[in-house]
Structure formats: structure tokens, C-alpha cells
Design an enzyme around this catalytic site. Structure first.
Site, PDB file in Angstrom:
ATOM      1  N   GLU A 174       0.832  -1.384  -0.006  1.00 22.21           N
ATOM      2  CA  GLU A 174       0.039  -0.061   0.111  1.00 22.21           C
ATOM      3  C   GLU A 174       0.746   1.225  -0.072  1.00 22.21           C
ATOM      4  O   GLU A 174       0.409   2.242   0.016  1.00 22.21           O
ATOM      5  CB  GLU A 174      -0.722   0.106   1.260  1.00 22.21           C
ATOM      6  N   ASP A 299      -7.107  -6.076  -2.083  1.00 17.64           N
ATOM      7  CA  ASP A 299      -6.284  -6.342  -0.849  1.00 17.64           C
ATOM      8  C   ASP A 299      -6.443  -7.752  -0.270  1.00 17.64           C
ATOM      9  O   ASP A 299      -6.011  -8.167   0.614  1.00 17.64           O
ATOM     10  CB  ASP A 299      -6.734  -5.271   0.314  1.00 17.64           C
TER      11      ASP A 299
HETATM   12 CA    CA Z   1      -2.305  -5.590   1.954  1.00 13.32          CA
END
Ligand code: CA
Length: 693
Positions: A174, A299
Site C-alpha cells: 500500500e 487487498d
Molecule cells: Ca495488503
């Protein structure tokens, strides 16, 4: 006797010790000890505790036990060596991680543990260093940086040592990182090999073990100018080793940024994100890969526990590798080839795929989930926390069951129309503001009620759930299985529990007074079996979920501590300090509705990931509604713009936020104070100031 390859290969038989992160190279987290068993665990008592003198942030460590000494790590990558029978401090080590590193960590300043080899223990630090410490004294022997200068990558995971090589990756998908795994010489700290998980800039070779396979297989699965955003695929946690096949397995993270439109636009797999990769531990040479979520954009990392076992499936003994990654499917693969044997959904709610091809393992992705193409919001399950996160699962060869801490939380994915990565932003390319909790009391109550987690006992042969224990919180601890037919798990509510491994019957529990995330371990000294767990609340959910995290947590305090139990224990767990009666008083508003909305957008871009959704702290970092600086514009600027609290991790945001934007954030948080006061007033039916929580 030093920890060498013979001891690591035989670690399963050393019931007294816990020599590597998952106890054994196959990462079972199964203790063969049975002095404490299903018949007598009800008599388990605290034997000793050690208060860790560190910040009350998430504590995620699996301690190592080597011949009567416990080596445990903490927030900010500190190490403590304790007498495993008494808790007496032998030495401690602080690698002096700079406070500004805190914001580079997506999910708190955590550390999950050490590796041991030849009289040394090996630590990965949050600021990306690998440090060898003398196990007897804690004195550093060598200390090398494993990340490029200026990188925002962090190390939170435990290294492993295989044949004199220390294996370590890092996190940061991220934060514009490009993933890789490295092997260092345990004696000298010299880099031996590195395997990059995603391709770099076309035409530029890394001179690494991964060059050939990236060119041959991975590069053609990317689009656009992915290398500019790093690409992701970081290796921040799971590894396992099979000495017979001589294969090292590791899991890779999601793509970075999440929104594929800004990473690798179009339909493409983006190898090797969200994959399990098998390499030779001596050279890093690629052997196979299996990607669970091609073109990932939610994610859905595949960095969750990797567990090796030999299972009898359809009358045949199969050498398998198992994983319950974030995406909600339980994978059983042939660990020699990486080919799927079986795949089954282990979460209650899974909306991103309509099923999985049983032969190839390729999911049939729900077109609505592809928010980069639809341009529409999409409520995804699992959410970014996954169906299972870093909290380790365990496997009992006696029951044949896997014990998984399961998370059930959905999340609204809304792609941004434009994307500009910044130094401090959570660089994901989706609108984090849009997911914030509505203040409507009915919606809020329903959202809080809908949060849950469960400890699931999973049969990997039949691919079905055998039993579950539901916990009124999704963000619960890792698990331990034992030969005494007891499974242990701590939860976010502070309860540490023992369950029967075949039916999930609760056999014993104790309230520790602080949330538990870390996985328990078991060991013995001089014939006494102990169960140990590190306590302390925090991490991604506690940070970002704000009020949802707070209201579902017991919030009795947050105490970094090691607690150790035995049948003959005579210790007492100190009662948590009484919670301060927090009361808010109304403040003069600092802006009109438009300015407050602008402040909200800034808040949910730069602040919420640590200080909590809608300016309510999840119970770890300061709740800004209570900050004295709210009433002092100069002090607020000094903290946010100038960074006077940087040693605590609160960096200077002056390079990304103008003073007037910071003032808008102050206006938004002030507005939230007044909303909270009104809410408390309505709830209490009282006049004047009310309790905020
Ligand atoms: Ca992650």
C-alpha cells in the site's frame, strides 16, 4: 547446544522448545506436550507474567523457546529474553527504529518474531533492517538494511533460517513497494539471493534469482506502467520449508495500488501478486507458483499461514500445502507441483467470485466486483482485512483439523477517478472516505452487530467445517493446537480460551483485561508444561475501523504483557487500570457544512488509517476528539504540519497538507466532537455533557 540444522529438522520432537516461528518448518503450531490436556486444563492458572515496557500498540509475537529461555518481540521491534520458567529478564534490545517509520507501516508498528541459529537470534526491524543478536547477551553482531534507500517498506514478519541462510521479506504494497524475498548469510549478513515477486521496469534486469522467470512468465501478465507504483506482491509474513523436496514456500501480497486501473489497466493476472511461490532455498531458483486471485484489486493477499502436511485423500497419501488466504477460499495444493487438489470456501460470505475451477484453481470473478471497469461502488466480502489475516492458523496431526481465526467483515470498494500517490497517503486508488461509518444510529447499530469472527475447525480432506466458536469481534488471535487435545486462542475482548480440539467445547477461559492478537505457544522447563501468550491490542482493524473496533472491544485498557500459564501456577494477572470516564463537551464549530465535508475528505485520506474512521479511535492511538490541540489552532498546526510528536510516530504532514487543509481537518474533528456529544445526550436522555463512548 546451539540451534543448528539437525535441531531445526527435529524441532517437532523437541516438546520443551519452540525453535522456529511456526514451531516446525511445516508451520503446524502443534505442541506434542500433553501434561496439560482436555481432562485437566480447567485447572490452568497463571504461572508468571512480564509487563513489557513498550508502547501500548499491537503485540503480535510468537516467542521462541530455546533451552529454558524465551525470546519475544514487541511493538517497535524490541526484543526481550526472559527466563522461561520464572519470567526474569535476562536482556533486552531496542533497535531504535525512528518514530517516523510508524506511518510507513500499514497496520501498526508490529513485530511477529525471531529466528534462531548457532547461538544467535535474528530480528527484522520496522525500518527494514535485519539484525543478528547474540542470544546470550542481546549484543548486536551484524545489522544490515534490506530495503532500498527512501523506500517505505517495513518488516513486521519473522525471519526463518534454512541451512545457514536467514530468509526475510517485507511489507509495503500500500506504500508503493515492489515485493521481494531475500536470503542473507547468517554468519556475516551478506546478501546471497533475492527473488522479486513482480517485474520491474521493462528492459532493466535486477541481476537476481527472479530475472529469468519474471521475463518468461510474469512480465507479459502486466499492463501499462505498473513499475511506477511498485506493483506490490510484498512478502510480509508466511513461509514454510519442506526439507525432503528442498522447497521454500512463501506467500505474496496484493497488488499495489489496489485499484487495477492505476496499476495495470485492463484484464490481466499481474503475476506473482497474491500467489504461493516455491523456490530453492540455496539459490532462490523458481520452481512453481500458484496464483489464487488473478488481477487482484481488493487487498486479497496470499501472505497468510502456509501449512505443510501429508494427508490421505481418496486413499492416497498426498504431500500438501494448505492456506486460508484473505480471499475466503481454503486451498489444498500438491506441494511438489503447486497443482490444486481441492479448493473450498471457508467464510460465510464471499461475493467477489462465483466459484473456482477445480483443476486450474482460477476463480470466476464476479463482474460487479471489478470496480475499475464498472465505475460503480461494490460491497465486497471478504473486505480488505480478509477472511483470515496474519493471525496464524494451526494444524493438529492427531485430529487432522486446521484451526483458523476467521474474519467476517465486508467493505465498500469505490474506485477513485484519479490517483496521485503521496508520501503519507494509503496509496490504494480507492475512496476510503466513502466507506466511513454513517452516523445514523440505526445503521450504526446494525453495522456493529454485524461484525463477527469465528474460530473454525476445518477438515482439509473433506474440505468442510467441523465446528466453530463465534466471537463477537472479527479481529481475534492466532491459534495453538496441542497433543493434549486442547486448542488455545485469545480474542479481541481479552478472553484467553481453551477448546476441545474435536468438538470445540469450551474447557477453560480467563479474562486478561486486554485484547489478544498474538498466537499462544506451549513449552516445558524441568518437566512443567507452560502455555504462553503475548497480550496487547491494535493492528489494522483497531486503527481504521474506529468506532466499530471500539464498540465491539472490551476497551479495558491495552497492556503489553507476556502471560504464562501452568497447572501449578500461583501468579495473579493484575487487574487492568479502571477506564477513565471520558467525557466530551461541546465546542464552537469551526466551519460551515462545506468546509466540514472538505475536512472529512482530508481526514479520511490522511488520518483515519491510524486515528480511526469518523475520528473515533479504535482504542490504540489517541482519539483526536479528546485532544487538547483541538482547542488550540497553533498547537494543532505544530503537531500536524510541523511534526513535534514525530518520536511517537506522528510525522510532519507539512509536505502533503497546507495549513488551511489542516484547519479543515480540525473543523471536521471539532464537528465530530459535537456530534458525539449530541449522540451521548440522546442516548442518556440527560442534559449537558455526556460520556462519549
Ligand atoms: Ca495488503
Amino acid at each position: 547446544m546451539p540451534v543448528d540444522m539437525a535441531r531445526l529438522l527435529g524441532a517437532g520432537g523437541e516438546g520443551d522448545n519452540w525453535l522456529t516461528y511456526g514451531r516446525t518448518y511445516d508451520e503446524h503450531r502443534f505442541s506434542p506436550l500433553q501434561q496439560i490436556n482436555a481432562g485437566n486444563v480447567a485447572g490452568l492458572k497463571p504461572s508468571w507474567h512480564f509487563d513489557l515496557p513498550v508502547d501500548a500498540r499491537a503485540q503480535e509475537s510468537t516467542p521462541l523457546i530455546i533451552d529454558g529461555v524465551m525470546y519475544v518481540t514487541t511493538a517497535w521491534s524490541h526484543v526481550y529474553a526472559l527466563d522461561a520458567a520464572t519470567g526474569m529478564l535476562k536482556w533486552s534490545y531496542d533497535p531504535k527504529v525512528p518514530g517516523h517509520t510508524g506511518i510507513d507501516a500499514c497496520c501498526d508498528v508490529v513485530n511477529r518474531g525471531l529466528a534462531a541459529w548457532q547461538g544467535r537470534v535474528y530480528l527484522g526491524t520496522l525500518d527494514g533492517r535485519l539484525v543478528a543478536l547474540d542470544a546470550a547477551t542481546g549484543r548486536p553482531v551484524w545489522d544490515v538494511s534490506t530495503i532500498p534507500a527512501g523506500s517505505r517498506a517495513t518488516i513486521t514478519g519473522a525471519p526463518r533460517v534454512i541451512k545457514g541462510k536467514v530468509i526475510i521479506g517485507n511489507g509495503g504494497a500500500e506504500k508503493s513497494a515492489r515485493g521481494y524475498l531475500s536470503a542473507y548469510d547468517a554468519d556475516t549478513g551478506k546478501l546471497i539471493w533475492r527473488f522479486y515477486t513482480v517485474p520491474g521496469k521493462p528492459g532493466v534486469k535486477d541481476g537476481s534469482a527472479s530475472d529469468e522467470v519474471l521475463a518468461k512468465i510474469a512480465s507479459k501478465t502486466w499492463r501499462g506502467q505498473w513499475w511506477k507504483g511498485g506493483g506490490g506482491g510484498t512478502v510480509w509474513d508466511a513461509m514454510a520449508y519442506d526439507p525432503q523436496l528442498d522447497l521454500l514456500y512463501f506467500g505474496t501480497d496484493n497488488g499495489g495500488p489496489w485499484n487495477k486501473k492505476f496499476r495495470s489497466p485492463g484484464y490481466s493476472d499481474d503475476l506473482f501478486i497474491t500467489s504461493i511461490i516455491a523456490v530453492r532455498p540455496d539459490t532462490g531458483e523458481y520452481v512453481w507458483h500458484f496464483q489464487n486471485t488473478p488481477g487482484e484489486m481488493w487487498d486479497y493477499s496470499a501472505t497468510q499461514s502456509l501449512v505443510l502436511a501429508d494427508l490421505t485423500i481418496d486413499g492416497q497419501v498426498r504431500h500438501v500445502i494448505m492456506q486460508a488466504p484473505k480471499n475466503g477460499y481454503f486451498y489444498v495444493l500438491d506441494r511438489q507441483t503447486g497443482k490444486p487438489i481441492s479448493i473450498h470456501q471457508y467464510v460465510d460470505s464471499l461475493t467477489w467470485a462465483k466459484g473456482v475451477d477445480p483443476v486450474t484453481g482460477r476463480p470466476q470473478i464476479n463482474p460487479d466486483a471489478q470496480y475499475d471497469h464498472t465505475g460503480k461502488p461494490w460491497l465486497g466480502a471478504p473486505g480488505p482485512g480478509g477472511g483470515h489475516n496474519w493471525m496464524p492458523m494451526s494444524f493438529s496431526p492427531q485430529t487432522g483439523l486446521v484451526y483458523i481465526p476467521v474474519i467476517e467483515v465486508s467493505f465498500p470498494y469505490i474506485g477513485q477517478s484519479s490517483y496521485h500517490p503521496t508520501l503519507f497517503d494509503f496509496n490504494v486508488g480507492i475512496d476510503m472516505n466513502a466507506g466511513s461509518l454513517p452516523q445514523d444510529p440505526v445503521i450504526k447499530a446494525a453495522a456493529i452487530k454485524g461484525l463477527k469472527g469465528h474460530l473454525t475447525a476445518w477438515d482439509p480432506v473433506a474440505q468442510k467445517e467441523v465446528w466453530r466458536v463465534t466471537v463477537n469481534h472479527p479481529w481475534n488471535g492466532g491459534t495453538l493446537a496441542t497433543a493434549g487435545h486442547v486448542v488455545y486462542e485469545g480474542d479481541a475482548m481479552g478472553t484467553f480460551s481453551a477448546y476441545h480440539d474435536t468438538d470445540g467445547k469450551l474447557l477453560w477461559s480467563v479474562q486478561t483485561g486486554t485484547g489478544i492478537l498474538a498466537p499462544p505457544i506451549s513449552y516445558a522447563v524441568a518437566g512443567t508444561q507452560y502455555i504462553a501468550v503475548e497480550t496487547g491490542w491494535g493492528g489494522a482493524f483497531a486503527f481504521s475501523a474506529g468506532e466499530l473496533a471500539l464498540k465491539t472491544q472490551i476497551n479495558r485498557g491495552n497492556i503489553p504483557r507476556v502471560i504464562v500459564f501452568a497447572l501449578n501456577g500461583t501468579d495473579k494477572i493484575p487487574a487492568p487500570p479502571p477506564a477513565a470516564a471520558a467525557a466530551l463537551t461541546a465546542l464552537p464549530e469551526l466551519g460551515n457544512a462545506t468546509q466540514i465535508m472538505q475536512g472529512k475528505l482530508q481526514y479520511h485520506t490522511f488520518c483515519n488509517n491510524c486515528h480511526g474512521d469518523t475520528a473515533v479511535s479504535g482504542g490504540v492511538l489517541p482519539d483526536l476528539r479528546f485532544s487538547a490541540a483541538l482547542r488550540d489552532d497553533d498547537l494543532f498546526q505544530k503537531i500536524v504540519h510541523d511534526g513535534i510528536l514525530e518520536p511517537k510516530g506522528m510525522v510532519a504532514f507539512g509536505s502533503v497538507l497546507q495549513p488551511k487543509s489542516i484547519e479543515l481537518i480540525r473543523a471536521y474533528v471539532t464537528h465530530r466532537v459535537n456530534e458525539s456529544v449530541a449522540e451521548a445526550k440522546a442516548a442518556n436522555g440527560a442534559s449537558g455533557a455526556g460520556a462519549a463512548n
